[in-house]
Design a protein around this motif. Structure first.
Motif, PDB file in Angstrom:
ATOM      1  N   ILE A  39      -7.912   3.620  -9.358  1.00 10.75           N
ATOM      2  CA  ILE A  39      -8.299   2.570 -10.289  1.00 10.75           C
ATOM      3  C   ILE A  39      -7.062   1.784 -10.718  1.00 10.75           C
ATOM      4  CG2 ILE A  39     -10.297   3.886 -11.080  1.00 10.75           C
ATOM      5  CD1 ILE A  39      -8.733   4.552 -13.638  1.00 10.75           C
ATOM      6  N   GLY A  40      -7.299   0.629 -11.290  1.00 11.41           N
ATOM      7  CA  GLY A  40      -6.200  -0.208 -11.769  1.00 11.41           C
ATOM      8  C   GLY A  40      -6.592  -1.671 -11.740  1.00 11.41           C
ATOM      9  N   SER A  41      -5.796  -2.482 -12.380  1.00 13.94           N
ATOM     10  CA  SER A  41      -6.063  -3.915 -12.445  1.00 13.94           C
ATOM     11  C   SER A  41      -5.860  -4.569 -11.087  1.00 13.94           C
ATOM     12  CB  SER A  41      -5.138  -4.580 -13.472  1.00 13.94           C
ATOM     13  OG  SER A  41      -5.305  -4.004 -14.748  1.00 13.94           O
ATOM     14  N   SER A  42      -6.437  -5.746 -10.905  1.00 12.48           N
ATOM     15  CA  SER A  42      -6.248  -6.496  -9.662  1.00 12.48           C
ATOM     16  C   SER A  42      -4.763  -6.752  -9.437  1.00 12.48           C
ATOM     17  CB  SER A  42      -6.989  -7.836  -9.739  1.00 12.48           C
ATOM     18  OG  SER A  42      -8.381  -7.631  -9.856  1.00 12.48           O
ATOM     19  N   GLY A  43      -4.338  -6.532  -8.189  1.00 12.47           N
ATOM     20  CA  GLY A  43      -2.948  -6.765  -7.849  1.00 12.47           C
ATOM     21  C   GLY A  43      -2.029  -5.589  -8.080  1.00 12.47           C
ATOM     22  N   CYS A  44      -2.574  -4.446  -8.487  1.00 11.12           N
ATOM     23  CA  CYS A  44      -1.715  -3.289  -8.785  1.00 11.12           C
ATOM     24  C   CYS A  44      -1.306  -2.517  -7.537  1.00 11.12           C
ATOM     25  CB  CYS A  44      -2.411  -2.346  -9.762  1.00 11.12           C
ATOM     26  SG  CYS A  44      -3.826  -1.466  -9.054  1.00 11.12           S
ATOM     27  N   GLY A  45      -1.964  -2.801  -6.392  1.00  4.25           N
ATOM     28  CA  GLY A  45      -1.605  -2.133  -5.140  1.00  4.25           C
ATOM     29  C   GLY A  45      -2.613  -1.124  -4.637  1.00  4.25           C
ATOM     30  N   LYS A  46      -3.758  -0.996  -5.332  1.00  4.92           N
ATOM     31  CA  LYS A  46      -4.692   0.062  -4.955  1.00  4.92           C
ATOM     32  C   LYS A  46      -5.328  -0.160  -3.580  1.00  4.92           C
ATOM     33  CE  LYS A  46      -8.348  -1.827  -7.975  1.00  4.92           C
ATOM     34  NZ  LYS A  46      -7.593  -3.051  -8.362  1.00  4.92           N
ATOM     35  N   SER A  47      -5.749  -1.381  -3.259  1.00  9.05           N
ATOM     36  CA  SER A  47      -6.330  -1.651  -1.941  1.00  9.05           C
ATOM     37  C   SER A  47      -5.273  -1.551  -0.838  1.00  9.05           C
ATOM     38  CB  SER A  47      -6.998  -3.032  -1.911  1.00  9.05           C
ATOM     39  OG  SER A  47      -8.179  -3.033  -2.691  1.00  9.05           O
ATOM     40  N   THR A  48      -4.063  -1.960  -1.146  1.00  9.72           N
ATOM     41  CA  THR A  48      -2.979  -1.836  -0.171  1.00  9.72           C
ATOM     42  C   THR A  48      -2.723  -0.372   0.160  1.00  9.72           C
ATOM     43  OG1 THR A  48      -1.927  -3.873  -0.932  1.00  9.72           O
ATOM     44  CG2 THR A  48      -0.541  -2.321   0.278  1.00  9.72           C
ATOM     45  N   LEU A  49      -2.682   0.479  -0.858  1.00  3.73           N
ATOM     46  CA  LEU A  49      -2.502   1.917  -0.629  1.00  3.73           C
ATOM     47  C   LEU A  49      -3.616   2.466   0.257  1.00  3.73           C
ATOM     48  CD1 LEU A  49      -1.087   4.617  -1.194  1.00  3.73           C
ATOM     49  CD2 LEU A  49      -2.462   4.801  -3.287  1.00  3.73           C
ATOM     50  N   LEU A  50      -4.847   2.085  -0.050  1.00  3.80           N
ATOM     51  CA  LEU A  50      -5.980   2.557   0.739  1.00  3.80           C
ATOM     52  C   LEU A  50      -5.865   2.116   2.196  1.00  3.80           C
ATOM     53  CD1 LEU A  50      -8.749   4.051   0.036  1.00  3.80           C
ATOM     54  CD2 LEU A  50      -9.784   1.802   0.341  1.00  3.80           C
ATOM     55  N   ARG A  51      -5.476   0.871   2.416  1.00  4.44           N
ATOM     56  CA  ARG A  51      -5.372   0.325   3.768  1.00  4.44           C
ATOM     57  C   ARG A  51      -4.234   0.980   4.560  1.00  4.44           C
ATOM     58  NH1 ARG A  51      -7.865  -4.711   4.688  1.00  4.44           N
ATOM     59  NH2 ARG A  51      -6.094  -5.460   5.920  1.00  4.44           N
ATOM     60  N   CYS A  52      -3.256   1.508   3.860  1.00  2.25           N
ATOM     61  CA  CYS A  52      -2.196   2.246   4.557  1.00  2.25           C
ATOM     62  C   CYS A  52      -2.736   3.546   5.153  1.00  2.25           C
ATOM     63  CB  CYS A  52      -1.052   2.571   3.596  1.00  2.25           C
ATOM     64  SG  CYS A  52      -0.049   1.138   3.110  1.00  2.25           S
ATOM     65  N   PHE A  53      -3.773   4.112   4.543  1.00  4.63           N
ATOM     66  CA  PHE A  53      -4.299   5.392   4.984  1.00  4.63           C
ATOM     67  C   PHE A  53      -4.972   5.328   6.352  1.00  4.63           C
ATOM     68  CE2 PHE A  53      -4.835   6.932   0.309  1.00  4.63           C
ATOM     69  CZ  PHE A  53      -3.482   7.164   0.235  1.00  4.63           C
ATOM     70  N   ASN A  54      -5.362   4.126   6.814  1.00  2.00           N
ATOM     71  CA  ASN A  54      -5.877   4.031   8.197  1.00  2.00           C
ATOM     72  C   ASN A  54      -5.090   3.003   9.007  1.00  2.00           C
ATOM     73  OD1 ASN A  54      -6.873   1.623   7.234  1.00  2.00           O
ATOM     74  ND2 ASN A  54      -8.908   1.877   8.120  1.00  2.00           N
ATOM     75  N   ARG A  55      -3.902   2.714   8.519  1.00  2.96           N
ATOM     76  CA  ARG A  55      -2.925   1.849   9.207  1.00  2.96           C
ATOM     77  C   ARG A  55      -3.416   0.420   9.394  1.00  2.96           C
ATOM     78  NH1 ARG A  55       2.133   3.315  11.639  1.00  2.96           N
ATOM     79  NH2 ARG A  55       2.798   1.776  13.166  1.00  2.96           N
ATOM     80  N   LEU A  56      -4.277  -0.029   8.506  1.00  5.61           N
ATOM     81  CA  LEU A  56      -4.539  -1.466   8.440  1.00  5.61           C
ATOM     82  C   LEU A  56      -3.309  -2.166   7.874  1.00  5.61           C
ATOM     83  CD1 LEU A  56      -8.248  -1.679   7.231  1.00  5.61           C
ATOM     84  CD2 LEU A  56      -7.333  -2.431   9.422  1.00  5.61           C
ATOM     85  N   GLU A  57      -2.545  -1.406   7.089  1.00  6.85           N
ATOM     86  CA  GLU A  57      -1.224  -1.851   6.656  1.00  6.85           C
ATOM     87  C   GLU A  57      -0.234  -0.767   7.041  1.00  6.85           C
ATOM     88  OE1 GLU A  57      -0.641  -4.728   5.564  1.00  6.85           O
ATOM     89  OE2 GLU A  57      -2.494  -5.452   4.630  1.00  6.85           O
ATOM     90  N   THR A  58       0.970  -1.147   7.444  1.00  4.75           N
ATOM     91  CA  THR A  58       2.008  -0.176   7.758  1.00  4.75           C
ATOM     92  C   THR A  58       2.970  -0.081   6.583  1.00  4.75           C
ATOM     93  OG1 THR A  58       3.336  -1.891   8.830  1.00  4.75           O
ATOM     94  CG2 THR A  58       1.868  -0.593  10.234  1.00  4.75           C
ATOM     95  N   ILE A  59       3.464   1.119   6.332  1.00  9.94           N
ATOM     96  CA  ILE A  59       4.390   1.297   5.221  1.00  9.94           C
ATOM     97  C   ILE A  59       5.803   0.913   5.662  1.00  9.94           C
ATOM     98  CG2 ILE A  59       2.963   3.092   4.179  1.00  9.94           C
ATOM     99  CD1 ILE A  59       4.940   5.166   5.236  1.00  9.94           C
ATOM    100  N   ASP A  60       6.616   0.521   4.702  1.00 11.42           N
ATOM    101  CA  ASP A  60       7.992   0.136   5.001  1.00 11.42           C
ATOM    102  C   ASP A  60       8.957   1.310   4.919  1.00 11.42           C
ATOM    103  OD1 ASP A  60       7.637  -2.713   5.465  1.00 11.42           O
ATOM    104  OD2 ASP A  60       7.146  -2.848   3.345  1.00 11.42           O
ATOM    105  N   SER A  61       8.626   2.282   4.084  1.00 13.12           N
ATOM    106  CA  SER A  61       9.453   3.481   3.997  1.00 13.12           C
ATOM    107  C   SER A  61       8.632   4.608   3.387  1.00 13.12           C
ATOM    108  CB  SER A  61      10.712   3.230   3.158  1.00 13.12           C
ATOM    109  OG  SER A  61      10.371   2.914   1.826  1.00 13.12           O
ATOM    110  N   GLY A  62       9.152   5.835   3.535  1.00 13.81           N
ATOM    111  CA  GLY A  62       8.444   7.010   3.051  1.00 13.81           C
ATOM    112  C   GLY A  62       7.741   7.743   4.172  1.00 13.81           C
ATOM    113  N   ASN A  63       6.978   8.757   3.821  1.00 12.16           N
ATOM    114  CA  ASN A  63       6.241   9.564   4.793  1.00 12.16           C
ATOM    115  C   ASN A  63       4.757   9.566   4.451  1.00 12.16           C
ATOM    116  OD1 ASN A  63       8.507  10.648   6.388  1.00 12.16           O
ATOM    117  ND2 ASN A  63       9.070  11.661   4.475  1.00 12.16           N
ATOM    118  N   LEU A  64       3.927   9.403   5.480  1.00 10.66           N
ATOM    119  CA  LEU A  64       2.479   9.364   5.303  1.00 10.66           C
ATOM    120  C   LEU A  64       1.815  10.110   6.457  1.00 10.66           C
ATOM    121  CD1 LEU A  64      -0.150   8.351   3.994  1.00 10.66           C
ATOM    122  CD2 LEU A  64       0.172   6.177   5.202  1.00 10.66           C
ATOM    123  N   VAL A  65       1.066  11.150   6.122  1.00  7.75           N
ATOM    124  CA  VAL A  65       0.346  11.942   7.123  1.00  7.75           C
ATOM    125  C   VAL A  65      -1.129  11.959   6.745  1.00  7.75           C
ATOM    126  CG1 VAL A  65       0.105  14.190   8.249  1.00  7.75           C
ATOM    127  CG2 VAL A  65       2.369  13.395   7.535  1.00  7.75           C
TER     128      VAL A  65
END
Length: 251
Positions: A39-65
């Motif tokens: 949850i969070g306000s619009s623009g807080c990054g929640k949809s971006t985080l979700l899209r990283c989970f199926n690689r619709l977006e790629t992360i720039d750094s860190g680890n994701l499994v």
């Protein structure tokens, strides 16, 4: 035997769009069978985080499994991507159904083409999931003949036809008229009861409180608060979350 490893693990992940920092070192894990509401306000990054989970977006750094698949690697070929998408289903705000195909044809397309299942087997499975979402009698209908709530239930059934281990929902009720929201949430509640691992970006706080095991509250690209859904939503510890919840009339 149950798999003890987490469904999703993310450590210090960051995502930028040009000079805009959207995710700022987010860490956490999601256990198998858990329902997590982001949850969070619009623009807080929640949809971006979700899209990283199926690689619709790629992360720039860190680890994701995700489901044992390392998504942090830069080289990720088409075969790996197809495999990931069979493991992780996603339901969007918009339904993305093919208008020229019937409901049944929408459901069997990916299993036939991606999983190489026979049309007969795919149709049987599609019938099972249409029954599960209460739309078995709409198999021969076209999307234009359905209500918004029915289209979203078809979209959920379509994702389930790929037999995913994890389901992602990106504000699945935001495009619906208020009277149609309940029928979609009911299907999601049944999936949760069946033990499906689910990550749900939502503004439906009642759903989050009653169905989610945990809530993650994002603010400006960081996790501002998280914990057991009922506890966090009933007794928020941060001023930022209290302000956010107070602005939601439904809550």
């Amino acid at each position: 035997m149950n798999n003890p490893t987490p469904a999703i693990t993310f450590q210090q992940i960051e995502k930028n769009f040009g000079t805009l920092k959207v995710l700022k070192g987010i860490s956490g894990e999601i256990k198998r069978g858990e329902v997590i509401s982001i949850i969070g306000s619009s623009g807080c990054g929640k949809s971006t985080l979700l899209r990283c989970f199926n690689r619709l977006e790629t992360i720039d750094s860190g680890n994701l499994v995700v489901n044992g698949i390392e998504l942090s690697q830069r080289r990720f070929n088409d075969h790996q991507l197809r495999h990931l998408r069979t493991q992780v289903g996603m339901v969007f705000q918009q339904f993305n159904l093919f208008p020229h195909l019937t409901v049944l044809e929408n459901l069997i397309l990916a299993p036939c083409k991606v999983l190489s299942k026979s049309r007969k087997e795919s149709a049987q499975q599609a019938g099972f999931y249409l029954e599960k979402v209460g739309l078995f009698d709409k198999a021969s209908a076209y999307p234009e003949q359905l209500s918004g709530g029915q289209k979203q239930r078809v979209a959920i059934a379509r994702s389930l036809c790929m037999n995913p281990q994890i389901m992602l929902f990106d504000e699945p009720t935001s495009a619906l008229d208020p009277e149609l929201v309940g029928e979609v949430l009911q299907v999601m509640q049944q999936l949760a009861a069946d033990g499906m691992t689910m990550v749900v970006v939502t503004h439906e706080m009642q759903f989050a409180k009653e169905v989610a095991h945990r809530v993650i509250f994002l603010d400006a690209g960081k996790i501002a608060e998280q914990g057991v859904a009922r506890e966090v939503l009933r007794n928020p510890q941060s001023d930022r979350l209290r302000t956010f919840l107070s602005r939601l009339k439904q809550f």
